[in-house]
Design a protein around this motif. Structure first.
Motif, mmCIF file in Angstrom:
data_model
loop_
_atom_site.group_PDB
_atom_site.id
_atom_site.type_symbol
_atom_site.label_atom_id
_atom_site.label_comp_id
_atom_site.label_asym_id
_atom_site.label_seq_id
_atom_site.Cartn_x
_atom_site.Cartn_y
_atom_site.Cartn_z
ATOM 1 N N ARG A 13 -29.199 8.270 -1.823
ATOM 2 C CA ARG A 13 -28.782 9.840 -1.824
ATOM 3 C C ARG A 13 -29.712 10.659 -2.853
ATOM 4 N NH1 ARG A 13 -23.289 9.090 -4.696
ATOM 5 N NH2 ARG A 13 -23.355 11.166 -5.557
ATOM 6 N N HIS A 14 -30.476 9.340 -4.042
ATOM 7 C CA HIS A 14 -31.801 9.984 -4.563
ATOM 8 C C HIS A 14 -32.776 10.411 -3.576
ATOM 9 C CE1 HIS A 14 -35.317 9.438 -6.631
ATOM 10 N NE2 HIS A 14 -34.578 9.803 -8.494
ATOM 11 N N ARG A 15 -33.115 9.461 -2.471
ATOM 12 C CA ARG A 15 -33.869 9.838 -1.301
ATOM 13 C C ARG A 15 -33.265 11.091 0.020
ATOM 14 N NH1 ARG A 15 -34.404 5.001 -1.583
ATOM 15 N NH2 ARG A 15 -32.700 4.128 -0.147
ATOM 16 N N GLN A 16 -32.003 11.695 -0.306
ATOM 17 C CA GLN A 16 -32.577 12.510 0.344
ATOM 18 C C GLN A 16 -32.285 13.835 -0.766
ATOM 19 O OE1 GLN A 16 -28.102 11.501 1.346
ATOM 20 N NE2 GLN A 16 -28.533 10.502 3.688
ATOM 21 N N LEU A 17 -32.127 13.507 -2.069
ATOM 22 C CA LEU A 17 -31.698 14.838 -2.790
ATOM 23 C C LEU A 17 -33.009 15.679 -3.017
ATOM 24 C CD1 LEU A 17 -29.690 14.498 -6.069
ATOM 25 C CD2 LEU A 17 -29.400 16.138 -4.021
ATOM 26 N N ASP A 18 -34.642 14.332 -3.260
ATOM 27 C CA ASP A 18 -35.671 14.251 -2.814
ATOM 28 C C ASP A 18 -36.008 15.193 -1.976
ATOM 29 O OD1 ASP A 18 -38.325 14.031 -4.245
ATOM 30 O OD2 ASP A 18 -38.606 12.909 -2.712
ATOM 31 N N GLU A 19 -35.882 14.773 -0.517
ATOM 32 C CA GLU A 19 -36.387 15.867 0.996
ATOM 33 C C GLU A 19 -35.517 16.984 0.208
ATOM 34 O OE1 GLU A 19 -34.419 13.227 4.100
ATOM 35 O OE2 GLU A 19 -36.085 11.557 3.320
ATOM 36 N N THR A 20 -34.530 17.461 -0.261
ATOM 37 C CA THR A 20 -33.914 18.641 0.054
ATOM 38 C C THR A 20 -34.860 19.377 -0.737
ATOM 39 O OG1 THR A 20 -31.441 18.091 0.752
ATOM 40 C CG2 THR A 20 -31.815 19.644 -0.435
ATOM 41 N N ILE A 21 -35.409 18.977 -2.029
ATOM 42 C CA ILE A 21 -35.999 19.437 -3.388
ATOM 43 C C ILE A 21 -37.030 19.871 -2.433
ATOM 44 C CG2 ILE A 21 -37.588 19.161 -5.401
ATOM 45 C CD1 ILE A 21 -34.821 17.408 -6.056
ATOM 46 N N LYS A 39 -32.593 18.904 -9.450
ATOM 47 C CA LYS A 39 -33.189 18.148 -9.828
ATOM 48 C C LYS A 39 -32.465 17.348 -10.888
ATOM 49 C CE LYS A 39 -38.201 20.125 -9.120
ATOM 50 N NZ LYS A 39 -39.447 20.256 -10.201
ATOM 51 N N GLN A 40 -31.842 17.969 -11.840
ATOM 52 C CA GLN A 40 -30.557 17.632 -12.249
ATOM 53 C C GLN A 40 -29.686 16.251 -11.405
ATOM 54 O OE1 GLN A 40 -29.149 20.795 -13.787
ATOM 55 N NE2 GLN A 40 -30.261 21.416 -15.893
#
Length: 57
Positions: A13-21, A39-40
């Motif tokens: 999930r962390h990696r997916q959020l990074d890609e989304t950002i 980011k939060q």
């Protein structure tokens, strides 16, 4: 679910959020509020991962 499995899930999930950002940052009309919220969320996931890793030893 084991701690290790939970850490893997949160890591994904962390990696997916990074890609989304990253995608959001490259859009012509960046929404700074949305990027900040993403980011939060990413930071909260990282904190949870770190806590679980400490427990797993």
């Amino acid at each position: 679910m084991t701690i290790e499995a939970r850490i893997r899930e949160l890591g994904n999930r962390h990696r997916q959020l990074d890609e989304t950002i990253q995608r959001e940052m490259h859009r012509p009309a960046v929404d700074p509020l949305q990027v900040r919220e993403l980011k939060q969320r990413k930071l909260r996931l990282k904190e949870e991962i770190t806590g679980l890793e400490a427990r797993a030893g």
